[in-house]
Design an enzyme around this catalytic site. Sequence first.
Site, mmCIF file in Angstrom:
data_model
loop_
_atom_site.group_PDB
_atom_site.id
_atom_site.type_symbol
_atom_site.label_atom_id
_atom_site.label_comp_id
_atom_site.label_asym_id
_atom_site.label_seq_id
_atom_site.Cartn_x
_atom_site.Cartn_y
_atom_site.Cartn_z
ATOM 1 N N SER A 145 51.108 49.099 39.969
ATOM 2 C CA SER A 145 51.453 49.066 38.549
ATOM 3 C C SER A 145 52.463 50.163 38.215
ATOM 4 O O SER A 145 53.570 50.166 38.743
ATOM 5 C CB SER A 145 50.182 49.168 37.700
ATOM 6 N N ASP A 275 48.429 37.517 36.532
ATOM 7 C CA ASP A 275 48.470 38.895 36.039
ATOM 8 C C ASP A 275 48.815 38.877 34.554
ATOM 9 O O ASP A 275 49.923 38.520 34.163
ATOM 10 C CB ASP A 275 49.515 39.693 36.826
ATOM 11 N N HIS A 304 45.699 41.467 37.369
ATOM 12 C CA HIS A 304 46.429 42.712 37.598
ATOM 13 C C HIS A 304 45.629 43.636 38.518
ATOM 14 O O HIS A 304 46.168 44.188 39.482
ATOM 15 C CB HIS A 304 46.695 43.396 36.254
#
Length: 324
Positions: A145, A275, A304
Amino acid sequence: MPSPISNRRRNVLLGAATAVAAAGASLSASSAAAAPAGARASAAAGRTSGTFTTRDGVEIYYKDWGPRNGPVVVFSHGWPLSSDSWESQMLFLADRGYRTIAHDRRGHGRSSQPWDGNDMDHYADDLAQLLDLLDVKNAALFGFSTGGGEVARYLSRHGSKRIAKAGLISAVPPLMLKTATNPGGLPIEVFDGIRAGSLKDRSQLYLDIASGPFFNFNRPGAKPSQGMINAWWMQGMMAGHKNTYDCIKAFSETDFTADLKKIDIPMLVLHGDDDQIVPIDAAAKSAAKLLKNAKLVVYPGAPHGLTDTHKDKLNADLLAFIKG
């Protein structure tokens, strides 16, 4: 305003034994900065965690697991988490002979909470100082991320002399924000909403994210894990309010297009196609096209937070990429 909780006290409050190891180093900020990198690395040998002080006076906590002579794998975490979010991957690889390293980004986890410098350039420079301190060589570097942005900026800004291959896992590059040249991104209102939620009730915001879109626990038929939710919330609340607030801009508005184009080492780009936090089309699929040597891997239906929900598959894929 009350002063921030120190690294050691935060560790004590969490019952973490790593505080003892951190205290054992007994390096002051000045001596850590003045000592040669090799000497500082030797002082850290054999420890499972420690701290170092950056050139601008920020204390960074890091974990260093596994055999010291093993191949090195480095991890960079997401927002608003800490190195704890990589523990499944670190333990898996360390048990297989790898030396696994992960730090708490400035303002996050057990690191100190600077008022300024909560941006990608500083994040990348902090990572560079850690790798120099430990004299890391020929490593694999993975970013999840926001950490994927840190990895991209590090490789662009500091080169790949210490890194043999790298990976972007559910990562934000090339650009999360919707613009005229990035129509697949998310509108600024999305990130303004996160900022507003952070100011209104940061604790509730984190609970809402963890119990909903982060792990896809809001999907029909999902079976939420209260443990995952609690762990995510705890990591977020350990981080500084100002630091996590500033980081929203850093992960959403930083354009990594130029960074990705400069990277020439083998890159694993791995993302779930469900996601809800970082949409795959504007992220992984676009990033893979910009990289010179990328392998794109898509997990069907994955959220995610696949480092937890799909950890067994991810661990196997990371190991295969590292060994390949």
